[in-house]
Design a protein around this motif. Structure first.
Motif, mmCIF file in Angstrom:
data_model
loop_
_atom_site.group_PDB
_atom_site.id
_atom_site.type_symbol
_atom_site.label_atom_id
_atom_site.label_comp_id
_atom_site.label_asym_id
_atom_site.label_seq_id
_atom_site.Cartn_x
_atom_site.Cartn_y
_atom_site.Cartn_z
ATOM 1 N N ARG A 356 0.831 -1.217 0.000
ATOM 2 C CA ARG A 356 0.000 0.000 0.000
ATOM 3 C C ARG A 356 0.862 1.262 0.000
ATOM 4 N NH1 ARG A 356 -4.487 -2.208 4.301
ATOM 5 N NH2 ARG A 356 -5.888 -3.159 2.762
ATOM 6 N N TYR A 357 1.963 1.216 0.751
ATOM 7 C CA TYR A 357 2.858 2.377 0.785
ATOM 8 C C TYR A 357 3.446 2.639 -0.602
ATOM 9 C CZ TYR A 357 6.962 5.220 1.720
ATOM 10 O OH TYR A 357 7.907 6.221 1.685
ATOM 11 N N ASN A 360 0.706 3.969 -2.941
ATOM 12 C CA ASN A 360 0.343 5.361 -2.634
ATOM 13 C C ASN A 360 1.390 6.349 -3.132
ATOM 14 O OD1 ASN A 360 -2.005 4.509 -1.409
ATOM 15 N ND2 ASN A 360 -1.140 4.538 0.659
#
Length: 606
Positions: A356-357, A360
């Motif tokens: 997810r990091y 993003n």
């Protein structure tokens, strides 16, 4: 042998003096690279001190045996007078003056044979006595895991050097004179004196969790408190930072249980400390000893997944509960594992947080550096690969490419970076092992320092250490690491306030939190939930009960288990920022924190 012992004692004194000097220099040093050098030097001296102590203990044991043999032999010989035996025997010989020569010769031969049998009999007695003398010290002086060790069985002599309830310090070089006196008193079952000196040592060095555990153990012995015994297994010799953090979590839970009571506590938790040194063979040896000690009801450990995977069958077959504060590999637990629990989230949640990091921040191509010989590192890679496809993230390197192996002793960061850069990669994922090999974390640090400033790196939780903070500007705004907790998430809890009081402002690490939670899980089961006398089996049954829940460091989320796994849906990401609150000049903070939130944190430590 006496000269050898004297030389070793002199070397040990010299190394301890050097250890203290380097520690003082490290406290005053502000350059992160020099701090890292001092840290490495201190670890090397730690190993030398342990080696000296082991050699001294072996020589002491040999000298005791030799002295006992000599004394017993002298006493035995003084009680037996061969001339008297010969004289008494000859008294029975008849007068041969009137016997013919033939009969005389026969009689003399018979006498000689009779005397020979007597002498052989005496010789056998002497040999047997010497064997008893040789074995007796090993039986009487064989080390026990804790005082009152009549329940301890099959204690292997070398392994016992890495176990202690207060009989020895496992943190080499850290011994203050008061702590040393407390250990000596504890070893001699003089618990009031041990308490006195352990308290003095605590006042001088409040950050030492080993001293607090020994102090509480001594109180339990002095007041004959109803106590249950657990073990905590940590990699002191190879990963002192993480070990101290785990021991602080355990010590805090033990201290809170005793301090809630009056001057003479009625219940308590006795803690055995074991050092597995992140070594598989030593860890398995320790596990085999622990399962045989029936009064030990549970184990907190091991830290590294690689060791937990190798020891789980030993605990399972010995029906001994193990609660790991650091093993997150997806191979744990198996469907048929009934005695394994963990207070750290599994790798699956870690890898989802990484994906997810990267998504993003628009990084869809990454290079992954790992240790193929580590169960933890391989497991992390596999989970990354499984989850990245859902986030449309590509790993550009083959997992067999040795240039991306952090375990490679000839690892060249420049070559690895060049390969990744050629494929348009600007993001690295670093998965060192938990300190079970010599090169993995060291090579990860080399890669971080060699990487261009515009590269972003995401690291697995073994990089959440003081050594990472010592890299200073090399990691600020460039490195993010996964962690089960970050200090600000529990900073308002009773746990954090008590930790501040016990450790005099020392920052709370995630391993202190997960170890505290592991201890609380056991304490609440042993002293509250189980109504009958606790056993290994009913402790296991209580933890496995779907209705089981316990309060831990984070009071807003109760600890619950599902098939041994902790029910926790979130894994934190932490980044490094400059900080005047930290003794290292840098701190980990939640990755999502903005400048204003960081300033608020800084203002809170003034």
């Amino acid at each position: 042998m006496d000269d050898q012992l004297k030389d070793l004692q002199e070397q040990l004194a010299t190394d301890r003096k050097l250890w203290n000097e380097l520690q003082n220099q490290l406290r005053c040093e502000t350059d992160p690279r020099r701090q890292l050098k001092f840290t490495n030097d201190i670890q090397q001296i730690n190993q030398r001190i342990i080696d000296h102590q082991n050699e001294i203990e072996k020589i002491d044991q040999k000298l005791k045996i030799l002295k006992t043999k000599q004394t017993q032999s002298e006493n035995s010989i003084s009680r037996v007078n061969p001339s008297q035996l010969e004289t008494d025997d000859l008294k029975t010989v008849p007068n041969y003056d009137n016997i013919n020569n033939k009969e005389s010769r026969k009689q003399k031969i018979g006498i000689r044979r009779h005397l020979k049998k007597i002498l052989i009999f005496i010789g056998c007695i002497m040999i047997g006595l010497l064997l008893v003398i040789s074995i007796y010290p090993l039986i009487v002086n064989s080390p026990t895991i804790c005082p009152n060790g009549k329940e301890n069985i099959n204690i292997n002599l070398p392994i016992s050097n890495f176990l202690s309830c207060g009989e020895k310090s496992l943190i080499s070089g850290s011994i203050l004179n008061d702590k040393s006196k407390g250990i000596e008193a504890y070893r001699n079952n003089d618990y009031p004196t041990a308490i006195e000196f352990f308290e003095k040592a605590r006042n001088k060095e409040p950050n030492d969790p080993e001293t607090l555990i020994y102090l509480n153990n001594a109180k339990i012995e002095k007041y004959k408190t109803q106590a249950y015994t657990i073990a905590v297994v940590v990699p002191i010799n190879t990963n002192l930072y993480t070990s101290l953090q785990i021991l602080r979590g355990v010590a805090q839970a033990q201290e809170e249980l005793l301090s809630k009571q009056q001057d003479q506590p009625k219940i308590g938790l006795k803690v055995l400390i074991a050092d597995d040194a992140n070594d598989v063979n030593r860890a398995m040896g320790i596990a085999k000893i622990l399962v045989l000690q029936k009064h030990i009801l549970a184990v907190i450990g091991h830290y590294a997944s690689d060791l937990t995977l190798k020891t789980r069958d030993i605990y399972e077959n010995g029906q001994l509960v193990s609660v790991s504060p650091g093993s997150s590999a997806t191979e744990l637990p198996r469907p048929n594992d009934h005695f394994f629990f963990r207070t750290i989230p599994s790798l699956k949640m870690n890898t989802i947080a990484v994906a997810r990091y990267l998504e993003n921040h628009k990084y869809f191509k990454v290079a992954v550096y790992y240790n193929p010989s580590s169960d933890f590192s391989r497991s992390f890679w596999t989970e990354l690969n499984n989850n990245f496809s859902a986030f449309k993230i590509d790993i550009i390197n083959d997992r067999e490419d040795i240039d991306f192996h952090l375990s490679n002793p000839f690892f060249k960061p420049s070559k690895a970076i060049k390969k990744a850069n050629a494929k348009g990669v600007k993001a690295f994922v670093l998965i060192p092992d938990g300190g079970t090999t010599n090169y993995s974390i060291r090579n990860a640090f080399k890669l971080i320092k060699a990487s261009p400033n515009d590269f972003v790196m995401v690291g697995a939780n073994p990089l959440f250490t003081d050594d990472t903070l010592l890299l200073g500007e090399d990691v600020v705004a460039r490195l993010v690491v996964t962690t089960p907790w970050i200090q600000t998430t529990v900073s308002q809890s009773n746990f954090a306030k008590k930790a501040e009081e016990l450790w005099r402002g020392r920052e709370i690490s995630p391993w202190a939190v997960t170890a505290y939670d592991a201890s609380e899980v056991l304490i609440q089961s042993l002293f509250i939930n189980i109504k009958d006398k606790p056993t290994r089996l009913n402790l296991r049954d209580n933890l496995a009960d779907p209705k089981f829940e316990a309060k831990g460091a984070d009071e807003t989320n109760l600890i619950k288990f599902e098939n041994g796994n902790r029910k926790k849906k979130k894994v934190e990401l932490a980044k490094v920022v400059k900080s005047k609150c930290s003794e290292f000049g840098y701190s980990f903070v939640p990755e999502e924190y903005q400048e204003q939130q960081i300033k608020q944190l800084e203002s809170s430590c003034n």
